[in-house]
Design a protein around this motif. Structure first.
Motif, PDB file in Angstrom:
ATOM      1  N   GLN A 169     -11.200  11.248  -8.720  1.00 58.18           N
ATOM      2  CA  GLN A 169     -11.116  10.426 -10.459  1.00 58.18           C
ATOM      3  C   GLN A 169      -9.665  11.607 -10.655  1.00 58.18           C
ATOM      4  OE1 GLN A 169     -13.481  10.675 -13.509  1.00 58.18           O
ATOM      5  NE2 GLN A 169     -12.285  10.796 -14.876  1.00 58.18           N
ATOM      6  N   ILE A 170      -8.212  11.289 -11.249  1.00 55.52           N
ATOM      7  CA  ILE A 170      -7.152  11.842 -11.410  1.00 55.52           C
ATOM      8  C   ILE A 170      -6.300  11.459 -12.587  1.00 55.52           C
ATOM      9  CG2 ILE A 170      -4.832  12.084 -10.133  1.00 55.52           C
ATOM     10  CD1 ILE A 170      -5.520  11.360  -7.374  1.00 55.52           C
ATOM     11  N   VAL A 171      -5.813  12.410 -13.328  1.00 58.71           N
ATOM     12  CA  VAL A 171      -5.466  12.589 -14.810  1.00 58.71           C
ATOM     13  C   VAL A 171      -3.733  13.284 -14.483  1.00 58.71           C
ATOM     14  CG1 VAL A 171      -5.142  13.450 -16.467  1.00 58.71           C
ATOM     15  CG2 VAL A 171      -7.413  13.674 -15.804  1.00 58.71           C
ATOM     16  N   LEU A 172      -3.051  11.624 -15.370  1.00 61.03           N
ATOM     17  CA  LEU A 172      -1.696  11.936 -14.455  1.00 61.03           C
ATOM     18  C   LEU A 172      -1.403  12.326 -16.404  1.00 61.03           C
ATOM     19  CD1 LEU A 172      -1.201   8.141 -13.453  1.00 61.03           C
ATOM     20  CD2 LEU A 172      -1.266  11.054 -11.740  1.00 61.03           C
ATOM     21  N   ALA A 183       3.311   5.403 -14.286  1.00 61.12           N
ATOM     22  CA  ALA A 183       2.969   6.124 -13.265  1.00 61.12           C
ATOM     23  C   ALA A 183       1.255   5.123 -12.312  1.00 61.12           C
ATOM     24  CB  ALA A 183       2.675   7.252 -13.168  1.00 61.12           C
ATOM     25  N   ARG A 184       0.657   5.264 -13.553  1.00 66.06           N
ATOM     26  CA  ARG A 184      -0.814   5.480 -13.174  1.00 66.06           C
ATOM     27  C   ARG A 184      -1.025   3.112 -12.760  1.00 66.06           C
ATOM     28  NH1 ARG A 184      -4.678   1.246 -14.584  1.00 66.06           N
ATOM     29  NH2 ARG A 184      -2.785   0.200 -16.010  1.00 66.06           N
ATOM     30  N   ARG A 185      -0.307   2.712 -12.927  1.00 61.64           N
ATOM     31  CA  ARG A 185      -0.289   0.835 -11.962  1.00 61.64           C
ATOM     32  C   ARG A 185       0.941   0.701 -10.892  1.00 61.64           C
ATOM     33  NH1 ARG A 185       3.576  -2.404 -14.046  1.00 61.64           N
ATOM     34  NH2 ARG A 185       4.310  -0.579 -15.422  1.00 61.64           N
ATOM     35  N   LEU A 187       0.999   3.328  -8.803  1.00 58.09           N
ATOM     36  CA  LEU A 187      -0.442   4.681  -8.022  1.00 58.09           C
ATOM     37  C   LEU A 187      -1.254   3.875  -7.707  1.00 58.09           C
ATOM     38  CD1 LEU A 187       0.105   8.144  -9.560  1.00 58.09           C
ATOM     39  CD2 LEU A 187       0.863   7.646  -6.986  1.00 58.09           C
ATOM     40  N   GLN A 188      -1.820   2.961  -8.686  1.00 61.07           N
ATOM     41  CA  GLN A 188      -3.174   2.550  -8.621  1.00 61.07           C
ATOM     42  C   GLN A 188      -3.152   1.679  -7.383  1.00 61.07           C
ATOM     43  OE1 GLN A 188      -5.833   2.967 -11.022  1.00 61.07           O
ATOM     44  NE2 GLN A 188      -6.649   2.345  -8.349  1.00 61.07           N
ATOM     45  N   ALA A 189      -1.776   0.331  -6.900  1.00 60.82           N
ATOM     46  CA  ALA A 189      -1.425  -0.467  -6.044  1.00 60.82           C
ATOM     47  C   ALA A 189      -1.404   0.675  -5.010  1.00 60.82           C
ATOM     48  CB  ALA A 189      -0.048  -1.294  -6.222  1.00 60.82           C
ATOM     49  N   VAL A 190      -0.716   1.406  -5.160  1.00 59.24           N
ATOM     50  CA  VAL A 190      -0.498   2.117  -3.579  1.00 59.24           C
ATOM     51  C   VAL A 190      -2.287   2.942  -3.462  1.00 59.24           C
ATOM     52  CG1 VAL A 190       0.287   4.107  -2.152  1.00 59.24           C
ATOM     53  CG2 VAL A 190       1.150   2.678  -4.345  1.00 59.24           C
ATOM     54  N   PHE A 191      -2.705   3.128  -3.763  1.00 57.06           N
ATOM     55  CA  PHE A 191      -4.432   4.031  -3.699  1.00 57.06           C
ATOM     56  C   PHE A 191      -5.272   3.318  -4.879  1.00 57.06           C
ATOM     57  CE2 PHE A 191      -0.921   7.337  -3.236  1.00 57.06           C
ATOM     58  CZ  PHE A 191      -0.800   7.434  -1.828  1.00 57.06           C
ATOM     59  N   PRO A 192      -6.102   1.977  -4.627  1.00 59.32           N
ATOM     60  CA  PRO A 192      -6.683   1.122  -5.093  1.00 59.32           C
ATOM     61  C   PRO A 192      -8.178   2.016  -4.765  1.00 59.32           C
ATOM     62  CG  PRO A 192      -6.269   0.199  -3.027  1.00 59.32           C
ATOM     63  CD  PRO A 192      -5.171   0.965  -2.533  1.00 59.32           C
ATOM     64  N   ALA A 324       9.314  12.557  -7.965  1.00 58.66           N
ATOM     65  CA  ALA A 324       7.725  12.633  -8.412  1.00 58.66           C
ATOM     66  C   ALA A 324       7.055  11.785  -8.203  1.00 58.66           C
ATOM     67  CB  ALA A 324       7.822  13.108  -9.973  1.00 58.66           C
ATOM     68  N   LEU A 325       6.751  10.648  -7.759  1.00 54.93           N
ATOM     69  CA  LEU A 325       6.223   9.345  -7.563  1.00 54.93           C
ATOM     70  C   LEU A 325       6.355   9.633  -6.451  1.00 54.93           C
ATOM     71  CD1 LEU A 325       4.118   8.005  -9.835  1.00 54.93           C
ATOM     72  CD2 LEU A 325       5.040   5.703  -8.235  1.00 54.93           C
ATOM     73  N   PHE A 326       6.697   9.156  -5.577  1.00 48.72           N
ATOM     74  CA  PHE A 326       6.434   9.838  -3.997  1.00 48.72           C
ATOM     75  C   PHE A 326       5.975  10.949  -3.612  1.00 48.72           C
ATOM     76  CE2 PHE A 326       8.561  11.021   0.040  1.00 48.72           C
ATOM     77  CZ  PHE A 326       8.533   9.885   0.633  1.00 48.72           C
ATOM     78  N   THR A 327       6.583  11.922  -4.360  1.00 46.02           N
ATOM     79  CA  THR A 327       6.020  13.356  -4.067  1.00 46.02           C
ATOM     80  C   THR A 327       3.981  13.091  -4.074  1.00 46.02           C
ATOM     81  OG1 THR A 327       7.690  14.504  -4.905  1.00 46.02           O
ATOM     82  CG2 THR A 327       5.776  15.957  -4.470  1.00 46.02           C
ATOM     83  N   THR A 328       4.039  13.202  -5.492  1.00 47.81           N
ATOM     84  CA  THR A 328       2.411  12.542  -5.967  1.00 47.81           C
ATOM     85  C   THR A 328       1.778  12.115  -4.790  1.00 47.81           C
ATOM     86  OG1 THR A 328       2.878  12.444  -8.158  1.00 47.81           O
ATOM     87  CG2 THR A 328       0.635  11.811  -7.274  1.00 47.81           C
TER      88      THR A 328
END
Length: 353
Positions: A169-172, A183-185, A187-192, A324-328
């Protein structure tokens, strides 16, 4: 409406400097377009509030007056504009971003081809603001629109297609900035398998979500700064990583792939990070000049990675830019491969003196 800009190599920012009215916005666009071959493809993005006279529309008309084929990307985080420029092989781009709620302050960033903004370009733009309007060229194409959202997310998915499954579980915190609502949408698509909770505290620092990470018993948290490229982190105990700790972790993530490569840093980089990079076989180089300085040094040296003390991370994989999203995604993949947590990795971080 009068907005005052200051000019430097890192972009054009609101502040003391030249007043920009509707006419001067048009001249600014024309000057930027004049740096590109006639008929070239020029991408634009803006999150400026709609206020008459619309400065963004005047800016676009200035670009068209110079003969540019203008493509409007809509409001996007600046790293996505950089991505779109790479993806479409654009001749140039400009991103105008409001930096407060009432739209009285903004930043303009641009790129012409692969040339990082320099003092000569800045001088050209400064002069253009004071000059008279130029005559528009005829038969200029109408402005087209392009949505790169799905392509950008597909690129992230493809980049981390083989990332090991990890449940956490990750807080953004997107700080009411350009990644807000995205960001949430993405990242969720990359790490389901991960569960993301997105906040918009507007805090801008890792401390803004420390309490929420601790309260929800999340494994970690990320803060994506308002400029789109800045990242900070919080471990599972709600303890923020400072920028140097995160930079040290990113150097570890490259590991032996740093052998024979260049690592760029600013003057505040602790010896522990430099020693770690050299142990992996990297050469190191100090950079000054802020964002433009790092991007120019990344291009000139073909460095694999660069990091400053403010939380910006530059990757050769991004053609020397930050995102920042790539680094995340990079950090999450590194944690998944090592079956590690930020809290556990903290035990291995040397003193940053």
């Amino acid at each position: 409406m009068n907005v005052y800009f200051s000019f430097d190599e890192n972009g054009i920012r609101a502040g003391t400097g030249f007043p920009l009215t509707a006419g001067s916005f048009r001249r600014l666009g024309s000057a930027l377009g004049g740096l590109v071959r006639s008929g070239g493809k020029f991408l634009v993005s803006c999150d400026w509030p709609t206020v008459p006279p619309n400065p963004f529309a005047e800016f676009v008309e200035g670009l068209r007056s110079s003969g540019m084929a203008v493509v409007n990307l809509g409001p996007l985080p600046t790293p996505m504009v950089y991505y779109a420029a790479r993806r479409t092989h654009a001749d140039g781009f400009a991103a105008i971003c409001a930096s407060n709620e009432n739209g009285s302050s903004l930043t303009l960033k641009w790129l012409i081809g692969e040339t990082i903004p320099d003092t000569e370009q800045v001088a050209t733009l400064k002069k253009a603001v004071e000059n008279e309007d130029v005559e528009a060229k005829k038969n200029v194409p109408e402005v087209r629109s392009l949505d790169v959202t799905y392509d950008y997310v597909a690129w992230l998915q493809d980049t981390w297609f083989d990332s090991p499954g990890m449940k956490a579980q990750i807080v953004l915190d997107t700080c009411e900035g350009p990644w807000s609502g995205r960001a949430r949408r993405y990242l969720q698509a990359v790490f389901p398998k991960l569960i993301f909770t997105e906040l918009d505290t507007g805090g801008g620092t890792a401390r803004s979500i420390a309490e929420e990470v601790d309260r929800t018993r999340a494994q970690l948290g990320f803060v994506l700064g308002k400029d789109g490229g800045q990242l900070s982190a919080v471990d599972g105990y709600g303890i923020p990583y400072d920028s140097n700790e995160l930079n040290w972790l990113l150097v570890q993530s490259f590991g032996l792939s740093l052998q024979g490569e260049m690592f760029l840093h600013d003057s505040s980089c602790p010896p522990a990070i430099l020693q770690s990079a050299t142990r992996f076989g990297a050469a190191t180089q100090e950079v000054s000049g802020g964002d433009a300085g790092f991007r120019r040094a990344m291009s000139d040296s073909s460095a694999i990675f660069g990091a400053d003390s403010a939380g910006h991370h530059y990757f050769r994989a991004l053609c020397g830019n930050n995102d920042a999203l790539f680094t995340t995604c990079w950090v999450l993949d590194y944690l998944a491969h090592g079956c590690q947590t930020l809290a556990k990795l903290r035990e291995t971080i040397p003193m940053m003196r």
